[in-house]
Design an enzyme around this catalytic site. Structure first.
Site, short mmCIF file in Angstrom:
data_model
loop_
_atom_site.label_atom_id
_atom_site.label_comp_id
_atom_site.label_asym_id
_atom_site.label_seq_id
_atom_site.Cartn_x
_atom_site.Cartn_y
_atom_site.Cartn_z
N HIS A 16 0.82 -1.22 0.00
CA HIS A 16 0.00 0.00 0.00
C HIS A 16 0.85 1.26 0.00
O HIS A 16 0.68 2.16 0.84
CB HIS A 16 -0.97 0.01 1.18
CG HIS A 16 -2.10 -0.94 1.06
ND1 HIS A 16 -3.28 -0.62 0.42
CD2 HIS A 16 -2.25 -2.24 1.48
CE1 HIS A 16 -4.10 -1.66 0.46
NE2 HIS A 16 -3.49 -2.66 1.08
N ASP A 54 -1.65 -5.17 -4.46
CA ASP A 54 -1.78 -3.92 -3.69
C ASP A 54 -0.42 -3.35 -3.32
O ASP A 54 -0.17 -2.97 -2.17
CB ASP A 54 -2.63 -4.13 -2.44
CG ASP A 54 -4.12 -4.13 -2.73
OD1 ASP A 54 -4.49 -3.85 -3.89
OD2 ASP A 54 -4.91 -4.41 -1.82
N ASN A 122 -6.73 -5.20 -5.77
CA ASN A 122 -7.94 -4.43 -6.03
C ASN A 122 -7.72 -2.93 -5.88
O ASN A 122 -8.52 -2.13 -6.38
CB ASN A 122 -9.06 -4.87 -5.05
CG ASN A 122 -8.67 -4.66 -3.61
OD1 ASN A 122 -7.62 -5.10 -3.16
ND2 ASN A 122 -9.53 -3.98 -2.85
N HIS A 123 -6.63 -2.50 -5.24
CA HIS A 123 -6.33 -1.07 -5.13
C HIS A 123 -5.60 -0.55 -6.36
O HIS A 123 -5.77 0.61 -6.72
CB HIS A 123 -5.50 -0.80 -3.87
CG HIS A 123 -6.30 -0.75 -2.62
ND1 HIS A 123 -6.66 0.43 -2.01
CD2 HIS A 123 -6.83 -1.73 -1.85
CE1 HIS A 123 -7.37 0.17 -0.92
NE2 HIS A 123 -7.48 -1.15 -0.81
N HIS A 211 -5.25 -12.77 -5.05
CA HIS A 211 -5.58 -11.56 -4.28
C HIS A 211 -7.11 -11.43 -4.26
O HIS A 211 -7.70 -10.75 -5.10
CB HIS A 211 -4.95 -10.32 -4.92
CG HIS A 211 -5.05 -9.09 -4.08
ND1 HIS A 211 -4.02 -8.65 -3.27
CD2 HIS A 211 -6.04 -8.19 -3.90
CE1 HIS A 211 -4.38 -7.55 -2.65
NE2 HIS A 211 -5.61 -7.25 -3.02
N HIS A 239 -4.57 -9.69 -0.07
CA HIS A 239 -5.78 -8.92 0.19
C HIS A 239 -6.19 -8.94 1.66
O HIS A 239 -6.65 -7.92 2.18
CB HIS A 239 -6.94 -9.39 -0.68
CG HIS A 239 -8.18 -8.55 -0.52
ND1 HIS A 239 -8.22 -7.22 -0.86
CD2 HIS A 239 -9.42 -8.85 -0.05
CE1 HIS A 239 -9.42 -6.74 -0.62
NE2 HIS A 239 -10.16 -7.70 -0.12
N HIS A 241 -5.47 -8.53 5.45
CA HIS A 241 -4.41 -7.78 6.11
C HIS A 241 -3.91 -8.41 7.40
O HIS A 241 -2.86 -8.02 7.90
CB HIS A 241 -4.88 -6.34 6.39
CG HIS A 241 -4.85 -5.47 5.18
ND1 HIS A 241 -4.72 -4.10 5.25
CD2 HIS A 241 -4.90 -5.76 3.86
CE1 HIS A 241 -4.71 -3.59 4.03
NE2 HIS A 241 -4.83 -4.58 3.17
#
Length: 683
Positions: A16, A54, A122-123, A211, A239, A241
């Protein structure tokens, strides 16, 4: 042992990069931790780094985030150390999306010492017309190998990257993030295939990176582990966390699952409070070993829950000073959490100084919350998240069990092997069958509504539900008019109930209704598309007309007719009233040819033009003379400045000239009329 037959792979997910990058305290957390991950890869001399999605927090990361990422990759992943493994598979298939379809360390213009392989999450998933993501920028720069990208929404074939080091062979599978509901449905329909090498397929160590949601968030909003093939040896699951990096065996499929978790705290939840780790995977032959490596630069996160109702000796809701007592109690808890965080940080000087603190307070039982902002001011220099320290919530009480309630769990847990999958229309029907009487359908049918919802979900027909409601409402109104029912609410309700029951028994007629409503929904979508296209073309032509001052006569005749037809369809699709259509016709009515071209053909319909309630439709009904349905009629509506309307109905013929009244246009000038553009019209 580390020898020429052993793969060493550094595994991490959900980094991230760029999360809270504008925060003055936490803005650099993700970049510092990413540098630590790559530093571990360099010190352990790994063969490659494997990321589970991500890498970036935003789909369109900022220039600062991309620049810092490029700096880190260039610093740690480029060098003279030779890469010890080779790729046996067709790289043009593995990296088919890239303009440079080969692994970066084999590029003669680059000097890569640690290759990085990553799927998208997905981010940072691909978007836009070209379906590009931030990973494609890194891939084009030669600093990362983006794989696991699927272009089809109907069938997914996962081709492995075949790696060999000495006598150890790894088949690396990857699947980037796909909406969970869609991927769930594709697995059920057997549209996902994992391809295996033909030669010595049992000699490969099969490693799969995915993911998706692992924990169940809904009926189909996750991917069960049982969906994956049983020949896989290890699944690296991104995905999620929460760090569960130690491989855990699936008892049914017999493969192992490792969930590395995120390397930064992105939500103040219990799963994020678990100690963060990355993994160093050793693979030799068919054997593996996962070594946990604790991340030292992750900000300390302390979390605790308080239930005020569990302390009746300390807090009495009837005490006028109970709020001050609760606030003092919370301050003591926060101070204890700060002390624990400081002790943890003293053992690791690389950790950031200010910790993350979260105290969740359940104030159910008649208590009142105090001011969170005023409380936070006391810790603004000691905590990284002063605004989010206290979170008040009320735990929902469990309602008594009702036998009539729908048990979604029983519906969802049916095994997919039975060949039956849960459908949306079944849920809708089951819901209305078990719902209370006050929320039962009185006009629509469960079957029709279920079919409409299914069209809305599966085929994204956004007008399906609306068109079905309109169609069934219109049909009911026609039925009431034919029955000549008295204008009394009770009698109308009784007739509607009888009509609905008769329709439920006649399933063929109901299916025909649904098909007709869906046809209307698709037609409406098509007309909207025509409207958008016609509007854009018309704006271009109108701009050119105003810019040059040329009249419409300078345009080819086919152009004028095409514009007239497009406007006619657009007006029909939007359902404008007669006055609006008349004003537009007034501006274009300079020649009889254009009038004939833009005239509309209507079929006589007894359906009310506007959606109204049954009572309103019944009260406004008046018997009218039926038109002769054997002829096709066209109507030309002409509107002047008065509120009077003149409607002429004539048989439609080819190339028939319709006479227009030249005196009807008072506001439009002669030049406007000759050009066929009414600048004062609503359109």
């Amino acid at each position: 042992r580390d020898d020429e037959d052993t793969f060493k792979i550094l595994i991490a997910t959900d980094i991230h990069l760029g999360y809270l990058e504008k925060d003055p305290v936490r803005g650099s957390d993700t970049f510092v931790t990413f540098n630590e991950i790559l530093d571990h890869a360099q010190k352990n001399e790994v063969d490659f780094v494997l990321l589970g999605g991500d890498l970036f927090h935003d789909n369109k990361p900022s220039r600062k985030t991309v620049h810092t990422c490029l700096e880190s990759l260039r610093k740690y992943c480029m060098g003279d150390r030779p890469v010890q493994f080779e790729i046996l598979s067709d790289q043009a298939v593995n990296f088919h999306k890239s303009k440079f379809p080969w692994v970066n360390y084999q590029d003669g213009n680059l000097n890569i010492s640690i290759p990085v392989f990553s799927i998208h999450g997905n981010h940072d998933d691909p978007t836009g017309a070209d379906a590009l993501c931030a990973l494609d920028i890194l891939s084009c720069a030669g600093l990362l190998n983006h794989f696991g990208y699927s272009t089809s929404v109907e069938k997914i074939d996962i081709n492995p990257i075949l790696l060999r080091k000495g006598r150890t062979q790894i088949a690396l599978y990857g699947l980037g993030a796909i909406p969970d509901e869609r991927l769930y449905r594709m697995f059920v329909n057997k549209q996902v295939t994992m391809l295996r090498p033909k030669e010595d397929e049992d000699s490969w160590f099969n490693l799969f990176v995915i993911h998706q949601n692992r924990s169940k968030h809904g009926a189909t909003n996750y991917i069960p582990e049982q969906f994956l093939d049983d020949f896989i040896n290890l699944v690296v699951w991104g995905h999620e966390h929460e760090c569960k990096i130690a491989p855990c065996q699936n008892e049914q499929q017999r493969f192992y699952v490792s969930q590395p978790g995120s390397s930064v705290v992105t939500s103040l939840s219990p799963g994020e409070a678990v100690k963060k780790h990355i993994g160093l995977l050793h693979v030799k032959g068919k054997k593996m070993k996962m070594q946990k490596i604790a991340l030292e630069t992750v900000r300390t996160f302390q979390m605790e829950d308080i239930v005020l109702a569990d302390h009746p000796d300390l807090f009495n809701p009837d005490n006028p000073k109970v709020t001050q007592a609760i606030q003092a109690f919370c301050m003591e808890k926060v101070e204890l959490m700060l002390d624990n965080a400081e002790r943890e940080r003293l053992g690791n000087p690389r950790q950031p100084e200010k910790p993350l603190i979260r105290l969740r307070v359940d104030y159910a039982g008649g208590f009142e919350p105090f001011s969170v902002h005023r409380f936070s001011q006391k810790y603004i220099d000691r905590v990284a998240n002063p605004k989010d320290i206290i979170h008040f919530f009320r735990r929902r009480e469990q309602k008594g069990k009702n036998d009539n309630d729908l048990n979604f769990g029983k519906l969802v847990r049916r095994p997919a092997s039975e060949g039956t999958t849960l459908r949306v229309e079944d849920l809708v029907k089951q819901y209305f069958q078990t719902a209370e009487k006050k929320v039962q359908l009185s006009l629509l049918t469960e079957r029709g509504m279920g079919e409409a919802v299914q069209e809305f979900v599966d085929k994204e027909e956004k007008d399906a539900i609306e068109e079905l409601v309109k169609f069934q409402l219109e049909k009911t109104q026609r039925f009431l008019k034919e029955r000549r029912t008295d204008a009394e609410e009770e009698k109308i309700d009784e007739e509607v109930r009888k009509f609905r029951e008769s329709r439920k028994k006649n399933t063929e007629e109901e299916d025909e209704e649904v098909r007709e409503a869906m046809t209307r929904a698709r037609a409406l979508r098509s007309e909207d598309a025509v409207l958008v296209e016609a509007s854009s073309d018309e704006e271009l032509m109108d701009t050119g007309t105003r810019g040059t001052g040329d009249s419409d006569d300078a345009l080819p005749g086919t152009m004028r007719q095409g514009r007239g037809r497009a406007r006619g369809r657009a007006r029909g699709a939007r359902g404008q009233n007669a006055t609006a259509r008349g004003s537009s016709r007034r501006g274009r009515g300079s020649t009889s040819q254009e009038s004939a071209t833009s005239s509309r053909t209507y079929k006589p319909v007894s359906v009310p033009a506007k959606n109204m309630s049954i009572m309103d439709a019944f009260k406004s009904f008046k018997p009218q003379a039926s038109l002769n349905s054997s002829k096709s009629y066209s109507e030309d509506i002409i509107d002047d400045d008065s509120d009077m309307e003149e409607v002429s109905v004539v048989p439609s013929k080819v190339n028939q000239r319709l006479s227009t009244t030249p005196s009807v246009s008072k506001r439009g000038s002669q030049s406007q009329t000759s050009r066929g553009v009414d600048f004062e019209s609503d359109e």
